[in-house]
Design an enzyme around this catalytic site. Structure first.
Site, PDB file in Angstrom:
ATOM      1  N   GLU A  33       0.864  -1.188   0.000  1.00 16.52           N
ATOM      2  CA  GLU A  33       0.000   0.000   0.000  1.00 16.52           C
ATOM      3  C   GLU A  33       0.893   1.229   0.000  1.00 16.52           C
ATOM      4  OE1 GLU A  33      -3.254   1.050  -0.277  1.00 16.52           O
ATOM      5  OE2 GLU A  33      -2.222   2.979  -0.124  1.00 16.52           O
ATOM      6  N   ILE A  49     -22.708   2.252   1.669  1.00 14.81           N
ATOM      7  CA  ILE A  49     -23.944   1.489   1.475  1.00 14.81           C
ATOM      8  C   ILE A  49     -23.621   0.093   0.958  1.00 14.81           C
ATOM      9  CG2 ILE A  49     -26.129   1.347   0.194  1.00 14.81           C
ATOM     10  CD1 ILE A  49     -26.021   4.413  -0.049  1.00 14.81           C
ATOM     11  N   HIS A  51     -25.218  -2.119  -1.166  1.00 12.21           N
ATOM     12  CA  HIS A  51     -26.338  -2.045  -2.104  1.00 12.21           C
ATOM     13  C   HIS A  51     -27.002  -3.408  -2.284  1.00 12.21           C
ATOM     14  CE1 HIS A  51     -25.758   2.084  -3.361  1.00 12.21           C
ATOM     15  NE2 HIS A  51     -24.458   1.871  -3.488  1.00 12.21           N
ATOM     16  N   SER A 341     -18.531   2.312  -7.943  1.00 11.08           N
ATOM     17  CA  SER A 341     -19.651   1.837  -7.142  1.00 11.08           C
ATOM     18  C   SER A 341     -20.376   0.754  -7.940  1.00 11.08           C
ATOM     19  CB  SER A 341     -20.602   3.000  -6.871  1.00 11.08           C
ATOM     20  OG  SER A 341     -21.553   2.610  -5.929  1.00 11.08           O
ATOM     21  N   CYS A 444     -10.202  17.407  21.505  1.00  6.50           N
ATOM     22  CA  CYS A 444      -9.433  16.191  21.789  1.00  6.50           C
ATOM     23  C   CYS A 444      -8.131  16.043  21.027  1.00  6.50           C
ATOM     24  CB  CYS A 444     -10.301  14.955  21.589  1.00  6.50           C
ATOM     25  SG  CYS A 444     -10.831  14.706  19.882  1.00  6.50           S
TER      26      CYS A 444
END
Ligand SMILES: Cc1cc2nc3c(=O)[nH]c(=O)nc-3n(C[C@H](O)[C@H](O)[C@H](O)COP(=O)(O)OP(=O)(O)OC[C@H]3O[C@@H](n4cnc5c(N)ncnc54)[C@H](O)[C@@H]3O)c2cc1C
Ligand SMILES: Cc1cc2nc3c(=O)[nH]c(=O)nc-3n(C[C@H](O)[C@H](O)[C@H](O)COP(=O)(O)OP(=O)(O)OC[C@H]3O[C@@H](n4cnc5c(N)ncnc54)[C@H](O)[C@@H]3O)c2cc1C
Lengths: 480, 325
Positions: A33, A49, A51, A341, A444
């Site tokens: 990576e 989502i 799907h 997607s 924070c």
């Protein structure tokens, strides 16, 4: 040189799902990576989502893999302790013409094998989705649609793969690939972290998959980024809808949606706009205007003052479908590209398909004697009832030390995230939600920086937002 | 479940003034919850002078001002101070859940005063488009990084908004040897104190652009530059007036928002635009016996007024308790 049977390039959801699937077999597997952490590519900025499979052409690869992925992801989530919520989706029609298109969508979905599709009328809608514009006349209801935290899925897949022997190399960008067809380990991949030797390569490099493919001379496709801007609303609005709301799809996208997210914040978006620059993650006023216009048609009460965050993601598109194939010109090289997607949903099915491709191209797959299928669920106080929080605090005092007040994240969760691989503030945010709330880390950030510096033994000045170049502070005042 | 006469949430100047006042008005069982490791609230990071002119007739720094209240609070044994104690849940009947290291407690106070202060409005709330690199800070966070942690957030800063925190930070950056390229304010005048404009910006010759806004932030990993545009009376961009400023840091000082999520959870009516409780009378809310004071009641310019009004909250809580008997 490290030698692998299979080397995966790209640590997004595609690469991580393949890695975990391969980790059941007697193989040596590595993953490269280029970023400082996994899931920092497309897989970090999407709609989250799962799907059901509708809105895809019946003969498409992505349609078939989406339906299968929707089924598979449930089992994976159980095994890995990832929170999956089946909330269902509504594709909403506002007139007769649109209603007739719903029927077509339903038919196409059924051809793909999407289960339990149903047309619901305005009466049903008013009862089950009270905030929906009352001009809606009908909707296609797909109950199997669900939501998930996309980055946590990647981290948990990768963690489990690592436990089963896969080796992950971060900040390891594949820069060149040498190919010697006569050797057993025919590929040499050069990276800033050294060279890696592999029998098979899987290219799952997302937006940059065309660049990687070119390294072995396969250049018959190009990845075109298509930008999607998304806007998150305050968690207080969690119940603004019960389902995911979709308009009817256009040629290039599913339209502007009202999304529920796994962590509670509703989200609106995404836009769909072709861009040239694969690093262009900027958002715009035009994008916001488009999203608001689209959403208000479905949900008139949406209030832009509830927006607490926004981001953009780039869909790595190449034509209209996924491209998943063995490159016969370069035996051993498998392209898994154009994963636009519904790539998040499809990832588990893509992984199975890749396994088949490897098998058909000479890689024997033998199951290991021991495969650690399960992973202990990470705790998140924000999703727990009081009684459970009390038990956790009794077990470990650090669960009672709250660091992020907007999202209620404890010291223990932050430490665990770092122990499990977070090395940046964004990495902590994606795993725990600290800094993801309404104050954006105003309270924070300093605490998080200190914990990260202490646990990694590095100075505060080296803490970054998302890797080298994104340091939070410029210098120590005292040391100069 | 523990019963208590009075629980106060927040140990900043408001919570402490309310605690002391409640005690002086006869309340003898007080629990003061503060999520930080110290009392004092936001004052701990305001090391500049300018506090106490009205309340003490003296010019003090933030920590000095806080210290007077801390000493007083700690000298009263009936005020039970619980640090690192974070209130997470509040119900309509005032049942309050809080968490501290090693412990989750549920208390049932007869009356409650919320003094949780403010959070800063963010870049996201004013929708500045562009990329999301590191180097964009809420001004208060930058103040904390410098004053408490001893770190310098950046070297070339632009400040968005001329609120007091932004103005004070403009001076702080300069004193630390960093550069302040500009202060950009969308309104025609400042929201901050006049003395801060003079002492923190004008005296240093820092350019202050009124009627301008930041229209874009650029930079992949770290801020590289911003784009500025002039706006007309309706806040619409004036075409052709755009210019860019190179910088590595953007401080956002565009106002504060009362932290009232807990009372909202309990069902108290909260004004959508200000996030203050809807209130007919100072410190009162739509739930009897549930009071709010200090910056969580409304955003105050100076701490002296916070102390003055929070004393009243303490007294109201005491009167409410007497009424119950
Ligand atoms: C706005 C938007 C909304 C979406 N919504 C949904 C949704 O709701 N549901 C759904 O199913 N799908 C959705 N998608 C699609 C989904 O996000 C993608 O299909 C999926 O994340 C792709 O994953 P990936 O692993 O293939 O790519 P990536 O996540 O981009 O992973 C590729 C990785 O490869 C690395 N890499 C690149 N080049 C190299 C190199 N040379 N060496 C080493 N590493 C390299 C990259 O850094 C990256 O981490 C959405 C996408 C967008 C943009
Ligand atoms: C940068 C800056 C500069 C300023 N300069 C000046 C100046 O020059 N002169 C001047 O007079 N005033 C100045 N002020 C204003 C003054 O500091 C504030 O008005 C005052 O601190 C507000 O007091 P408070 O108690 O309401 O809020 P805070 O001081 O914010 O205290 C709130 C407390 O509540 C705690 N808390 C919040 N939520 C919870 C929870 N759920 N559970 C437990 N505890 C919680 C917080 O930790 C905090 O300690 C300045 C303010 C800032 C930020």
């Amino acid at each position: 040189m490290i030698k692998y049977d299979v080397l995966i390039i790209g640590g997004g959801v595609t690469g991580a799902a393949i890695a975990r699937e391969l980790s059941q077999y007697k193989l040596t597997v590595g993953l490269l990576e280029k970023e400082e952490e996994l899931a920092f590519g497309v897989s970090k900025s999407n709609s989250g989502i799962i799907h059901p499979g509708t809105q895809n052409p019946p003969d498409s690869l992505k349609g078939r893999l989406c339906v299968e992925g929707n089924r598979l992801v449930r089992e994976i989530c159980k095994e890995l302790g990832v929170h999956f919520k089946e909330v269902g989706e509504l594709i909403v029609a506002f007139n007769d013409e649109e209603t007739s298109r719903l029927l077509k969508l339903k038919e196409e979905g059924e051809l793909l094998g999407v289960p339990d599709l149903k047309i619901v009328d305005s009466h049903w809608l008013r009862k089950n989705e009270p905030n929906l514009n009352d001009k809606a006349v009908a909707a296609l209801y797909a109950p199997t649609a669900g939501i998930i935290s996309p980055y946590r899925l990647v981290y948990d897949l990768a963690e489990n793969a690592a436990k089963n022997g896969v080796e992950f190399h971060i900040s390891a960008k594949a820069e060149t690939i040498a190919y010697s067809p006569d050797e057993e380990h025919r590929f040499i991949v050069n990276t800033p972290k050294g060279a890696f030797n592999a029998r098979y390569i899987i290219n799952a490099a997302g937006l940059f998959a065309d660049n990687v493919s070119k390294m072995v001379g396969v250049d018959d496709f190009t990845i075109h980024p298509r930008k999607g801007e998304e806007f998150l609303l305050d968690k207080k609005r969690e119940h603004i809808t019960k389902h995911l709301l979709f308009p009817l799809p256009t040629k290039t996208s599913k339209g502007i949606l009202v999304i529920k997210t796994a962590d509670g914040n509703p989200m609106i978006g995404p836009t769909a706009e072709d861009v040239d620059d694969k690093d262009d993650l900027s958002t715009s006023n035009e994008g916001l205007a488009k999203v608001l216009e689209g959403v208000k048609k479905m949900l008139p009460t949406v209030n832009e003052n509830d927006i607490i965050a926004y981001f953009a993601g780039l869909r790595p598109a190449s034509g209209h479908d996924f491209i998943i194939r063995h490159e016969d010109k370069v035996p051993g090289f498998v392209n898994v590209v154009g994963i636009q997607s519904p790539g998040l949903t499809s990832a588990p099915a893509i992984a199975l398909m890749v396994l088949d491709i490897l098998k058909n191209n000479g890689l024997p797959l033998k199951k290991k004697f021991v495969f650690h299928k399960h992973r202990r669920r990470s705790e998140h106080l924000f999703e727990d009832p009081v009684s459970r929080i009390k038990n956790l605090i009794d077990m470990d005092a650090a669960y009672g030390d709250i660091i992020c007040r907007c999202e209620m994240v404890s010291e223990k969760e932050v430490s665990d995230a770092i122990d499990r691989g977070a090395t940046t503030l964004d990495g902590i945010k994606f795993r725990t939600r600290a800094q993801a709330g309404r104050c954006h880390g105003g309270f924070c950030t300093t605490r998080l920086m200190k914990i990260l510096a202490e646990k990694t033994g590095k100075p505060l000045t080296s803490v970054t937002k998302r890797g080298c170049g994104s340091e939070i502070v410029k210098k120590d005042r005292v040391d100069g | 479940m523990v019963e208590r006469d009075l629980v106060i949430v927040g140990g900043g100047p408001a919570g402490m003034a309310a605690a002391v006042s409640a005690y002086e008005n006869g309340v003898k069982d007080i629990l003061l919850l503060e999520r930080d490791q110290h009392l004092g609230g936001i004052l701990n990071q305001c090391i500049h002078p300018g506090f106490g002119i009205d309340y003490f007739n003296e010019i003090l720094t933030g920590p000095e001002y806080a210290d007077r209240f801390i000493k007083k609070t700690e000298s009263i044994p009936q005020i039970d101070v619980s640090l690192q104690s974070f209130a997470v849940h509040l119900e309509n009947d005032k049942t309050l859940t809080y968490i501290k290291p090693g412990k989750l407690e549920i208390v049932r106070p007869k009356t409650i005063i919320m003094a949780t202060g403010c959070r800063e409005r963010t870049r996201e709330m004013i929708h500045i488009p562009g990329t999301r690199p590191s180097g964009v800070f809420p001004a208060g966070l930058a103040q904390k990084l410098i004053n408490i942690e001893g770190l310098l957030p950046g070297k070339d800063a632009v400040i968005v908004g001329s609120g007091d925190i932004g103005l004070i930070m403009a001076r702080r950056f300069l004193l630390e040897g960093a550069r302040v390229k500009a202060v950009i304010e969308i309104q025609k005048e400042t929201r901050g104190l006049k003395r801060n404009v003079v002492q923190c910006v004008e005296d240093f010759g820092t350019p202050l652009y009124y009627g301008h806004k930041v229209s874009d932030i650029y930079g992949k990993d770290r801020v590289e530059k911003i784009r500025v545009v002039k706006v007309d009376e309706n806040f619409a961009d004036v075409p052709g007036s755009e210019f860019e400023i190179e910088c590595d840091t953007v401080l956002i000082s565009v106002g504060l928002i009362p932290e009232n999520e807990l009372i909202e959870m309990a069902g108290v009516a909260v004004d959508k635009s200000t996030n203050s409780p809807v209130s007919e009378e100072l410190n009162k809310t739509s739930i009897p016996g549930l009071f709010v004071c200090g910056n969580s009641y409304k955003v105050y310019d100076i701490v002296d007024s916070v102390s003055r009004d929070s004393v009243i909250a303490g007294r109201l809580a005491a009167e409410y308790l007497k009424g119950l008997k």
